[in-house]
Design a protein around this motif. Structure first.
Motif: not given
Length: 241
Positions: A70-82
């Motif tokens: 879950l960390d990997c999924l949300l961190a990846f999407l968050w990185a794209i958004w940032l």
């Protein structure tokens, strides 16, 4: 007349920038997704509903208690958004390597927070740090508590952004049975701790509980609440566990 906004995707400059496009359909982010180790990201198809897919993916990780996934999924999407925001508002240079590096940083931060939580409270949801149990009770202090409330707050002294979170459980070692979170602004670290306490107590009251045992890592909260009395609330310190 307002400020004109560029609605075209900043990564590939071809399509209108909507949420589904940024994370799912954009050629640039799709290329990055295909090289991600998470199967759920690599198998995201272009024709599925993104909101449904994300809900199912998060639910699957949470149900299986795969917090690392879950960390990997949300961190990846968050990185794209940032990265999208930095490109859009600061014209910063971006790259696949930069997105993966940003995601890795957030995964590491989440793991550190979860490891710290697990040292004291292995059954707490990810993100809740260890709390020293200060106890207060609503209404008659001689009545056994109906529910336990754990709350915590975070605050940035740079921009005064704040986050408040809380959850309910039958006791400190039991799984959560409810809770909530809220973001906003606060004047100090103590202020946000008190806001988290207030929101948690309101939630507890709205759920119909008449007595509550509170767990907090903030000694000032206990000091401020100690001895406060009214017709509808009685707050008394019961010591430490």
């Amino acid at each position: 007349m307002g400020v004109p906004l560029d609605t075209i995707c900043g990564f590939y400059h071809r399509h209108v920038e909507i949420v589904a496009h940024i994370f799912q359909q954009c050629e640039f982010t799709s290329l990055i997704r295909m090289s991600h180790p998470l199967v759920v990201l690599r198998t995201l198809t272009l024709d599925c509903d993104f909101n449904v897919w994300l809900t199912e993916a998060v639910t699957s990780f949470a149900t299986s208690k795969d917090w690392s996934g879950l960390d990997c999924l949300l961190a990846f999407l968050w990185a794209i958004w940032l990265t999208r925001n930095n490109l859009r508002f600061r014209s910063e240079v971006y790259s696949p390597a930069g997105i993966f590096a940003t995601a890795a940083t957030w995964v590491a931060r989440s793991k550190e927070a979860r490891d710290l939580s697990n040292l004291s409270q292995p059954s707490c949801p990810p993100g809740f740090g260890p709390s020293l149990p200060h106890f207060i009770r609503l209404n008659d202090p001689t009545v056994e508590c109906d529910i336990c409330l754990t709350f915590d707050g975070s605050w940035s002294d740079k921009d005064h952004r704040a986050g408040m979170g809380w959850y309910l459980s039958s006791d400190l070692s039991s799984p959560p049975i409810g809770g909530g979170a809220q973001a906003g602004f606060s004047s100090s670290a103590l202020h946000v701790e008190l806001l988290a306490c207030l929101l948690g107590l309101r939630h507890t009251w709205d759920q119909g509980y008449s007595s509550v045992r509170v767990f907090t890592d903030c000694c000032q909260v206990r000091t401020l609440l100690w001895g406060q009395m009214s017709d509808s609330i009685s707050v008394r310190p019961l010591g430490f566990a």
